[in-house]
Design an enzyme around this catalytic site. Sequence first.
Site, PDB file in Angstrom:
ATOM      1  N   SER A 103       0.833  -1.200   0.000  1.00  0.00           N
ATOM      2  CA  SER A 103       0.000   0.000   0.000  1.00  0.00           C
ATOM      3  C   SER A 103       0.873   1.257   0.000  1.00  0.00           C
ATOM      4  CB  SER A 103      -0.962  -0.044   1.187  1.00  0.00           C
ATOM      5  OG  SER A 103      -2.042   0.843   0.998  1.00  0.00           O
ATOM      6  N   ASP A 161      -9.687  -5.972  -4.743  1.00  0.00           N
ATOM      7  CA  ASP A 161      -9.255  -4.907  -3.845  1.00  0.00           C
ATOM      8  C   ASP A 161     -10.239  -3.746  -3.897  1.00  0.00           C
ATOM      9  OD1 ASP A 161      -7.824  -2.828  -2.541  1.00  0.00           O
ATOM     10  OD2 ASP A 161      -5.913  -3.692  -3.160  1.00  0.00           O
ATOM     11  N   HIS A 163      -7.197  -5.967  -0.206  1.00  0.00           N
ATOM     12  CA  HIS A 163      -6.034  -5.084  -0.095  1.00  0.00           C
ATOM     13  C   HIS A 163      -5.000  -5.616   0.898  1.00  0.00           C
ATOM     14  CE1 HIS A 163      -4.065  -1.350  -1.056  1.00  0.00           C
ATOM     15  NE2 HIS A 163      -3.974  -0.998   0.215  1.00  0.00           N
TER      16      HIS A 163
END
Length: 346
Positions: free
Chosen positions: A170, A297, A325
């Site tokens: 991320s 996601d 995610h």
Amino acid sequence: MGNKIISMMKKDRKDGSKSMRMNRSQRKLLAEEEMLHRRALSMAIRQTQLSQRFDGSMSKRVGSTSTRKQRTLSDPFSNAKQVPEFSLESLTVKKFILVHGEGFGAWCWYKIVASLEESGLSPITVDLTGSGFNMTDTNTVSTLEEYSKPLIEYLENLPEEEKVILVGHSTGGASISYALERFPEKISKAIFLCATMVSDGQRPFDVFSEELGSAERFMKESQFLIYGNGKDKPPTGFMFEKQHMKGLYFNQSPNKDIALAMISMRPVPLGPMMQKVSLTAERYGKGRRFYVQTLDDLALSPDVQEKLVRENSPEGVFKIKGSDHSPFFSKPQSLHKILLEIAQIP
């Protein structure tokens, strides 16, 4: 006829024995995973207790709640024995540094650490500043340099001849981009895991604008902002409500891992997310980058991830079907397989 019946009975006993061995193997894997989860949960509870004693900032929250080669991985394999054979001795780089994303900490990698160690590799996890067990007040972290300091210090102290593989999840992608700009000679490969693989002059937050709106609008209107220096001063961080986090990050993750995350997630310092990253072709541009897309996601949609790899082409792109995610929770076996595959690329 009698010989046939005896033969069938022997076959049944053999099949039954095989089934029992498989069941024992599966039970062992489940037991090992449960032990790892209990250990991670225990660490997370300790982290929460330390954080509560150290800092009351949680109460300050306002409001309520061109790619060279394309590879696709679909269904996860059922156990570690199905990882492709590889020669550990042939790998020149065996050390992985696992860098978490916003709100997470080193705790989120517990399944991947275990599987990489079982494969004979050396995973290292870091808590970025104000994350995990790093008890720095997130309200005081204003730059990407400050946020990434634990990673940078680790790289600075590496022996001259040693190289590592970086994995950034991320917004951890911004930290490994920053590290790649600082130490291209120490990084063998950089793996962006559903990550902010930003271009020069781009802010990590910009990557999430499809879900969260523009940075300017978020700063003015978001109900998730934290005003660590007072409501009359600019916001210093943000943190989603639990239900919002579950929907964004963990829509395919096991319940026990969601429970772990709910007591472990910490506020995200806003400054590093809003800072434009400076990257050069001479340093960052020479790094070997790989991207892992997560196809279920809801935080960073597959379309946005596709746009990232199109605009800032890595050397290789891998895809995990059915992953949210947080692939280290929802698809750890598939992620492990990809990391091994990338490690073996000459």
